[in-house]
Design a protein around this motif. Structure first.
Motif, PDB file in Angstrom:
ATOM      1  N   MET A   1       0.839  -1.175   0.000  1.00 21.99           N
ATOM      2  CA  MET A   1       0.000   0.000   0.000  1.00 21.99           C
ATOM      3  C   MET A   1       0.890   1.246   0.000  1.00 21.99           C
ATOM      4  N   ALA A   2       0.611   2.168  -0.888  1.00 23.44           N
ATOM      5  CA  ALA A   2       1.427   3.373  -1.040  1.00 23.44           C
ATOM      6  C   ALA A   2       1.139   4.356   0.096  1.00 23.44           C
ATOM      7  N   LYS A   3       2.178   5.046   0.523  1.00 22.47           N
ATOM      8  CA  LYS A   3       2.036   6.048   1.576  1.00 22.47           C
ATOM      9  C   LYS A   3       1.463   7.330   0.987  1.00 22.47           C
ATOM     10  N   LYS A   4       0.474   7.916   1.656  1.00 26.99           N
ATOM     11  CA  LYS A   4      -0.155   9.130   1.162  1.00 26.99           C
ATOM     12  C   LYS A   4       0.700  10.337   1.505  1.00 26.99           C
ATOM     13  N   PHE A   5       0.719  11.290   0.604  1.00 26.30           N
ATOM     14  CA  PHE A   5       1.466  12.525   0.800  1.00 26.30           C
ATOM     15  C   PHE A   5       0.598  13.517   1.561  1.00 26.30           C
ATOM     16  N   TYR A   6       1.112  14.042   2.658  1.00 26.45           N
ATOM     17  CA  TYR A   6       0.369  14.979   3.496  1.00 26.45           C
ATOM     18  C   TYR A   6       0.745  16.406   3.130  1.00 26.45           C
ATOM     19  N   LEU A   7      -0.263  17.224   2.801  1.00 23.55           N
ATOM     20  CA  LEU A   7      -0.060  18.624   2.473  1.00 23.55           C
ATOM     21  C   LEU A   7      -0.755  19.467   3.542  1.00 23.55           C
ATOM     22  N   PRO A   8       0.018  20.149   4.404  1.00 19.42           N
ATOM     23  CA  PRO A   8      -0.615  20.924   5.477  1.00 19.42           C
ATOM     24  C   PRO A   8      -1.432  22.089   4.931  1.00 19.42           C
ATOM     25  N   THR A   9      -2.615  22.288   5.503  1.00 15.71           N
ATOM     26  CA  THR A   9      -3.471  23.402   5.111  1.00 15.71           C
ATOM     27  C   THR A   9      -3.616  24.348   6.295  1.00 15.71           C
ATOM     28  N   ARG A  10      -3.699  25.625   5.991  1.00 22.78           N
ATOM     29  CA  ARG A  10      -3.848  26.667   7.002  1.00 22.78           C
ATOM     30  C   ARG A  10      -4.945  27.628   6.548  1.00 22.78           C
ATOM     31  N   MET A  11      -5.417  28.464   7.479  1.00 21.16           N
ATOM     32  CA  MET A  11      -6.512  29.379   7.191  1.00 21.16           C
ATOM     33  C   MET A  11      -6.005  30.822   7.121  1.00 21.16           C
ATOM     34  N   CYS A  12      -6.465  31.541   6.116  1.00 25.54           N
ATOM     35  CA  CYS A  12      -6.158  32.960   5.962  1.00 25.54           C
ATOM     36  C   CYS A  12      -6.960  33.744   6.995  1.00 25.54           C
ATOM     37  N   ILE A  13      -6.333  34.711   7.686  1.00 23.92           N
ATOM     38  CA  ILE A  13      -7.049  35.477   8.707  1.00 23.92           C
ATOM     39  C   ILE A  13      -8.014  36.484   8.098  1.00 23.92           C
ATOM     40  N   THR A  14      -7.863  36.784   6.830  1.00 23.55           N
ATOM     41  CA  THR A  14      -8.715  37.778   6.188  1.00 23.55           C
ATOM     42  C   THR A  14      -9.987  37.168   5.612  1.00 23.55           C
ATOM     43  N   CYS A  15      -9.849  36.169   4.748  1.00 20.03           N
ATOM     44  CA  CYS A  15     -11.020  35.595   4.076  1.00 20.03           C
ATOM     45  C   CYS A  15     -11.500  34.285   4.698  1.00 20.03           C
ATOM     46  N   ARG A  16     -10.732  33.736   5.628  1.00 20.79           N
ATOM     47  CA  ARG A  16     -11.065  32.488   6.331  1.00 20.79           C
ATOM     48  C   ARG A  16     -11.139  31.275   5.401  1.00 20.79           C
ATOM     49  N   GLN A  17     -10.488  31.349   4.256  1.00 22.15           N
ATOM     50  CA  GLN A  17     -10.422  30.213   3.337  1.00 22.15           C
ATOM     51  C   GLN A  17      -9.183  29.387   3.652  1.00 22.15           C
ATOM     52  N   ARG A  18      -9.313  28.090   3.523  1.00 20.68           N
ATOM     53  CA  ARG A  18      -8.174  27.196   3.762  1.00 20.68           C
ATOM     54  C   ARG A  18      -7.420  26.979   2.453  1.00 20.68           C
ATOM     55  N   ASP A  19      -6.091  26.904   2.584  1.00 16.31           N
ATOM     56  CA  ASP A  19      -5.238  26.698   1.419  1.00 16.31           C
ATOM     57  C   ASP A  19      -3.976  25.982   1.881  1.00 16.31           C
ATOM     58  N   ALA A  20      -3.192  25.506   0.926  1.00 14.98           N
ATOM     59  CA  ALA A  20      -1.934  24.859   1.261  1.00 14.98           C
ATOM     60  C   ALA A  20      -1.010  25.869   1.938  1.00 14.98           C
ATOM     61  N   GLN A  21      -0.280  25.408   2.924  1.00 14.92           N
ATOM     62  CA  GLN A  21       0.592  26.284   3.695  1.00 14.92           C
ATOM     63  C   GLN A  21       1.616  26.988   2.800  1.00 14.92           C
ATOM     64  N   SER A  22       2.039  26.339   1.744  1.00 14.61           N
ATOM     65  CA  SER A  22       3.038  26.923   0.850  1.00 14.61           C
ATOM     66  C   SER A  22       2.491  28.089   0.035  1.00 14.61           C
ATOM     67  N   ASN A  23       1.167  28.207  -0.078  1.00 16.13           N
ATOM     68  CA  ASN A  23       0.554  29.291  -0.849  1.00 16.13           C
ATOM     69  C   ASN A  23       0.236  30.520  -0.008  1.00 16.13           C
ATOM     70  N   LEU A  24       0.528  30.473   1.283  1.00 17.32           N
ATOM     71  CA  LEU A  24       0.177  31.556   2.194  1.00 17.32           C
ATOM     72  C   LEU A  24       1.429  32.255   2.720  1.00 17.32           C
ATOM     73  N   LEU A  25       1.262  33.520   3.079  1.00 14.50           N
ATOM     74  CA  LEU A  25       2.339  34.309   3.675  1.00 14.50           C
ATOM     75  C   LEU A  25       2.204  34.212   5.185  1.00 14.50           C
ATOM     76  N   ARG A  26       3.269  33.783   5.871  1.00  9.46           N
ATOM     77  CA  ARG A  26       3.230  33.587   7.320  1.00  9.46           C
ATOM     78  C   ARG A  26       3.863  34.782   8.025  1.00  9.46           C
ATOM     79  N   LEU A  27       3.090  35.413   8.901  1.00 14.29           N
ATOM     80  CA  LEU A  27       3.527  36.611   9.611  1.00 14.29           C
ATOM     81  C   LEU A  27       3.303  36.445  11.108  1.00 14.29           C
ATOM     82  N   GLN A  28       3.854  37.377  11.890  1.00 11.33           N
ATOM     83  CA  GLN A  28       3.597  37.413  13.309  1.00 11.33           C
ATOM     84  C   GLN A  28       3.721  38.836  13.822  1.00 11.33           C
TER      85      GLN A  28
END
Length: 87
Positions: A1-28
């Motif tokens: 059985m093949a191992k599944k690839f996990y792609l972390p998703t995060r939520m934008c604080i502005t529009c509340r849409q979930r997207d891949a972590q690599s497509n978002l800008l991370r700030l603090q």
């Protein structure tokens, strides 16, 4: 059985849409100033489509950083975006 690839998703604080972590800008926010996430502490994400909507982003940043100085946040965000595009 093949191992599944996990792609972390995060939520934008502005529009509340979930997207891949690599497509978002991370700030603090540190002591009321906006900065790129450097490895420790709480952070948040903004999607690239929301970066074009200045009014929504400024409201989200003021709420996230618990401050009322929207011009300071927007100027710093523009600096971060231009530095990010150069590299």
């Amino acid at each position: 059985m093949a191992k599944k690839f996990y792609l972390p998703t995060r939520m934008c604080i502005t529009c509340r849409q979930r997207d891949a972590q690599s497509n978002l800008l991370r700030l603090q926010c540190i002591a009321g100033t906006l900065d790129v996430f450097f490895g420790s502490g709480r952070s948040f994400y903004i999607c690239k489509t929301c970066l074009n909507e200045e009014k929504k982003v400024s409201k989200s940043l003021m709420r996230q950083c618990k401050s009322a100085d929207k011009n300071k946040f927007m100027n710093k965000l523009k600096e971060i975006i231009t530095d990010d595009r150069k590299s």
